[in-house]
Design an enzyme around this catalytic site. Sequence first.
Site, PDB file in Angstrom:
ATOM      1  N   LYS A  90      49.938  65.323 -97.499  1.00  0.00           N
ATOM      2  CA  LYS A  90      49.490  64.656 -98.733  1.00  0.00           C
ATOM      3  C   LYS A  90      50.283  63.368 -98.982  1.00  0.00           C
ATOM      4  O   LYS A  90      49.709  62.320 -99.250  1.00  0.00           O
ATOM      5  CB  LYS A  90      49.654  65.591 -99.952  1.00  0.00           C
ATOM      6  CG  LYS A  90      48.990  66.939 -99.811  1.00  0.00           C
ATOM      7  CD  LYS A  90      49.211  67.807-101.033  1.00  0.00           C
ATOM      8  CE  LYS A  90      50.640  68.183-101.353  1.00  0.00           C
ATOM      9  NZ  LYS A  90      51.298  69.073-100.363  1.00  0.00           N
ATOM     10  N   ARG A 108      48.653  71.664-109.747  1.00  0.00           N
ATOM     11  CA  ARG A 108      48.995  72.759-108.843  1.00  0.00           C
ATOM     12  C   ARG A 108      48.640  74.126-109.430  1.00  0.00           C
ATOM     13  O   ARG A 108      48.890  75.151-108.795  1.00  0.00           O
ATOM     14  CB  ARG A 108      50.502  72.743-108.589  1.00  0.00           C
ATOM     15  CG  ARG A 108      50.892  72.072-107.295  1.00  0.00           C
ATOM     16  CD  ARG A 108      52.403  71.931-107.314  1.00  0.00           C
ATOM     17  NE  ARG A 108      52.977  72.113-106.028  1.00  0.00           N
ATOM     18  CZ  ARG A 108      53.462  71.073-105.315  1.00  0.00           C
ATOM     19  NH1 ARG A 108      53.354  69.851-105.736  1.00  0.00           N
ATOM     20  NH2 ARG A 108      54.032  71.310-104.173  1.00  0.00           N
ATOM     21  N   ARG A 167      60.744  67.344 -90.784  1.00  0.00           N
ATOM     22  CA  ARG A 167      60.618  66.173 -91.663  1.00  0.00           C
ATOM     23  C   ARG A 167      61.997  65.594 -92.005  1.00  0.00           C
ATOM     24  O   ARG A 167      62.935  66.317 -92.299  1.00  0.00           O
ATOM     25  CB  ARG A 167      59.898  66.572 -92.954  1.00  0.00           C
ATOM     26  CG  ARG A 167      59.937  65.466 -94.001  1.00  0.00           C
ATOM     27  CD  ARG A 167      58.978  65.686 -95.111  1.00  0.00           C
ATOM     28  NE  ARG A 167      59.211  66.913 -95.856  1.00  0.00           N
ATOM     29  CZ  ARG A 167      58.427  67.325 -96.834  1.00  0.00           C
ATOM     30  NH1 ARG A 167      57.360  66.636 -97.157  1.00  0.00           N
ATOM     31  NH2 ARG A 167      58.693  68.447 -97.474  1.00  0.00           N
ATOM     32  N   ARG A 220      65.089  67.625 -96.631  1.00  0.00           N
ATOM     33  CA  ARG A 220      64.988  68.164 -97.987  1.00  0.00           C
ATOM     34  C   ARG A 220      65.536  69.589 -98.032  1.00  0.00           C
ATOM     35  O   ARG A 220      65.321  70.370 -97.106  1.00  0.00           O
ATOM     36  CB  ARG A 220      63.508  68.146 -98.435  1.00  0.00           C
ATOM     37  CG  ARG A 220      63.195  66.967 -99.319  1.00  0.00           C
ATOM     38  CD  ARG A 220      61.736  66.788 -99.568  1.00  0.00           C
ATOM     39  NE  ARG A 220      61.049  67.969-100.098  1.00  0.00           N
ATOM     40  CZ  ARG A 220      59.770  67.969-100.453  1.00  0.00           C
ATOM     41  NH1 ARG A 220      59.057  66.855-100.359  1.00  0.00           N
ATOM     42  NH2 ARG A 220      59.192  69.062-100.911  1.00  0.00           N
ATOM     43  N   ARG A 252      57.244  78.713-100.689  1.00  0.00           N
ATOM     44  CA  ARG A 252      56.346  77.651-101.174  1.00  0.00           C
ATOM     45  C   ARG A 252      54.912  77.918-100.720  1.00  0.00           C
ATOM     46  O   ARG A 252      53.952  77.657-101.457  1.00  0.00           O
ATOM     47  CB  ARG A 252      56.826  76.280-100.666  1.00  0.00           C
ATOM     48  CG  ARG A 252      58.095  75.797-101.368  1.00  0.00           C
ATOM     49  CD  ARG A 252      58.842  74.734-100.581  1.00  0.00           C
ATOM     50  NE  ARG A 252      58.107  73.502-100.441  1.00  0.00           N
ATOM     51  CZ  ARG A 252      58.365  72.592 -99.495  1.00  0.00           C
ATOM     52  NH1 ARG A 252      59.324  72.791 -98.618  1.00  0.00           N
ATOM     53  NH2 ARG A 252      57.669  71.482 -99.442  1.00  0.00           N
TER      54      ARG A 252
HETATM   55  P1  AP5 Z   1      54.098  65.176 -95.841  1.00  0.00           P
HETATM   56  O1  AP5 Z   1      53.147  64.041 -95.884  1.00  0.00           O
HETATM   57  O2  AP5 Z   1      55.449  65.011 -96.427  1.00  0.00           O
HETATM   58  O3  AP5 Z   1      53.417  66.483 -96.430  1.00  0.00           O
HETATM   59  P2  AP5 Z   1      53.173  66.885 -97.953  1.00  0.00           P
HETATM   60  O4  AP5 Z   1      51.878  67.591 -97.991  1.00  0.00           O
HETATM   61  O5  AP5 Z   1      53.354  65.703 -98.845  1.00  0.00           O
HETATM   62  O6  AP5 Z   1      54.369  67.923 -98.117  1.00  0.00           O
HETATM   63  P3  AP5 Z   1      55.401  68.188 -99.292  1.00  0.00           P
HETATM   64  O7  AP5 Z   1      56.397  69.182 -98.749  1.00  0.00           O
HETATM   65  O8  AP5 Z   1      55.993  66.921 -99.834  1.00  0.00           O
HETATM   66  O9  AP5 Z   1      54.525  68.832-100.346  1.00  0.00           O
HETATM   67  P4  AP5 Z   1      54.924  69.781-101.428  1.00  0.00           P
HETATM   68  O10 AP5 Z   1      53.643  69.816-102.110  1.00  0.00           O
HETATM   69  O11 AP5 Z   1      55.491  71.094-101.106  1.00  0.00           O
HETATM   70  O12 AP5 Z   1      56.207  69.050-102.096  1.00  0.00           O
HETATM   71  P5  AP5 Z   1      56.383  68.282-103.450  1.00  0.00           P
HETATM   72  O13 AP5 Z   1      57.405  67.261-103.251  1.00  0.00           O
HETATM   73  O14 AP5 Z   1      55.068  67.898-104.019  1.00  0.00           O
HETATM   74  O15 AP5 Z   1      54.240  65.598 -94.292  1.00  0.00           O
HETATM   75  C1  AP5 Z   1      55.166  66.604 -93.877  1.00  0.00           C
HETATM   76  C2  AP5 Z   1      55.709  66.244 -92.477  1.00  0.00           C
HETATM   77  O16 AP5 Z   1      54.626  66.294 -91.534  1.00  0.00           O
HETATM   78  C3  AP5 Z   1      56.282  64.815 -92.384  1.00  0.00           C
HETATM   79  O17 AP5 Z   1      57.413  64.825 -91.548  1.00  0.00           O
HETATM   80  C4  AP5 Z   1      55.158  63.981 -91.749  1.00  0.00           C
HETATM   81  O18 AP5 Z   1      55.667  62.914 -90.971  1.00  0.00           O
HETATM   82  C5  AP5 Z   1      54.435  65.031 -90.886  1.00  0.00           C
HETATM   83  N1  AP5 Z   1      52.974  64.808 -90.828  1.00  0.00           N
HETATM   84  C6  AP5 Z   1      52.165  64.420 -91.860  1.00  0.00           C
HETATM   85  N2  AP5 Z   1      50.866  64.336 -91.440  1.00  0.00           N
HETATM   86  C7  AP5 Z   1      50.881  64.708 -90.126  1.00  0.00           C
HETATM   87  C8  AP5 Z   1      49.848  64.818 -89.136  1.00  0.00           C
HETATM   88  N3  AP5 Z   1      48.548  64.560 -89.420  1.00  0.00           N
HETATM   89  N4  AP5 Z   1      50.202  65.224 -87.899  1.00  0.00           N
HETATM   90  C9  AP5 Z   1      51.510  65.482 -87.601  1.00  0.00           C
HETATM   91  N5  AP5 Z   1      52.540  65.390 -88.486  1.00  0.00           N
HETATM   92  C10 AP5 Z   1      52.228  65.006 -89.745  1.00  0.00           C
HETATM   93  O19 AP5 Z   1      56.934  69.438-104.401  1.00  0.00           O
HETATM   94  C11 AP5 Z   1      58.244  69.952-104.236  1.00  0.00           C
HETATM   95  C12 AP5 Z   1      58.527  70.941-105.360  1.00  0.00           C
HETATM   96  O20 AP5 Z   1      58.461  70.287-106.631  1.00  0.00           O
HETATM   97  C13 AP5 Z   1      57.549  72.117-105.483  1.00  0.00           C
HETATM   98  O21 AP5 Z   1      57.880  73.189-104.615  1.00  0.00           O
HETATM   99  C14 AP5 Z   1      57.728  72.491-106.969  1.00  0.00           C
HETATM  100  O22 AP5 Z   1      58.916  73.200-107.160  1.00  0.00           O
HETATM  101  C15 AP5 Z   1      57.883  71.138-107.619  1.00  0.00           C
HETATM  102  N6  AP5 Z   1      56.602  70.565-108.051  1.00  0.00           N
HETATM  103  C16 AP5 Z   1      56.023  69.407-107.591  1.00  0.00           C
HETATM  104  N7  AP5 Z   1      54.841  69.189-108.174  1.00  0.00           N
HETATM  105  C17 AP5 Z   1      54.652  70.227-109.043  1.00  0.00           C
HETATM  106  C18 AP5 Z   1      53.592  70.563-109.928  1.00  0.00           C
HETATM  107  N8  AP5 Z   1      52.494  69.828-110.040  1.00  0.00           N
HETATM  108  N9  AP5 Z   1      53.730  71.718-110.652  1.00  0.00           N
HETATM  109  C19 AP5 Z   1      54.840  72.474-110.575  1.00  0.00           C
HETATM  110  N10 AP5 Z   1      55.880  72.218-109.743  1.00  0.00           N
HETATM  111  C20 AP5 Z   1      55.778  71.089-108.971  1.00  0.00           C
END
Ligand code: AP5
Length: 212
Positions: A13, A88, A127, A160, A171
Amino acid sequence: MIFIFLGPPGSGKGTQAKRLTALRGWPQLSTGDMLRANIQAGTSLGLEAKKLMDQGSLVPDAVVVGMIQDRIQNSDCVNGFILDGFPRTVVQAEALGNLLASKSLAVSRVFEFLIPDEELIARLTGRRTCTKCSAMFHILSAPPRVPGVCDRCQSDLEQRKDDSVEVISKRLKVYHDQTSPLVQYYSKKGILTTLDAVASMDIVEKTILASL
Ligand code: AP5
């Protein structure tokens, strides 16, 4: 245009949101990044959120809805924005709908990043993120030119804290239990596009651009 990028942790994402921002100018609104900025700044919200994020739990709905409510007032959101990792829960989706309706706006399209859990462990444990500019790398699929150093600003890269195998499993469970109901929620509204998120970053980008 208002887009939601919906998918499990590591599904790409953030990667695709950054690409779309660079191509079309819509800002990326990542609740995860906003929460990490609060942690970095040592705010009370950040301190509270850190405990939950480190264990892979969701932060309370009211907190993230409040952050989005504030952020979309900014002038850079006037032509649209990309919601990355928000909503979410169904409660967050309902709050977003009400918030947008009060401004005579609505979500344009929701992209579901579909990918099996097995793929995600390798993506997340590999990552690496820049400590300064937040540029993202992967030790195998998108390695930096110099290991541990950001290509863009030469700052250190870090892993991270919630990208350990144990927290990733939590998660993923949280995603399946609390977030995946949104697939049906937005499908019923007729605005859901499902992407094959196993495909390469370039292919996923092309698919998104073709659906706009
Ligand atoms: P990346 O693009 O970083 O993936 P992502 O889907 O963004 O993953 P995240 O871990 O950031 O999502 P998340 O939803 O768990 O975390 P968030 O920060 O929102 O890609 C991942 C890796 O794969 C990278 O190394 C990339 O290079 C590689 N890659 C990407 N595409 C690829 C492809 N096509 N092929 C190969 N490799 C690829 O949330 C963190 C925490 O914050 C949550 O756990 C929660 O505690 C809190 N939080 C955040 N938002 C909320 C909310 N709305 N409500 C409640 N709590 C929340």
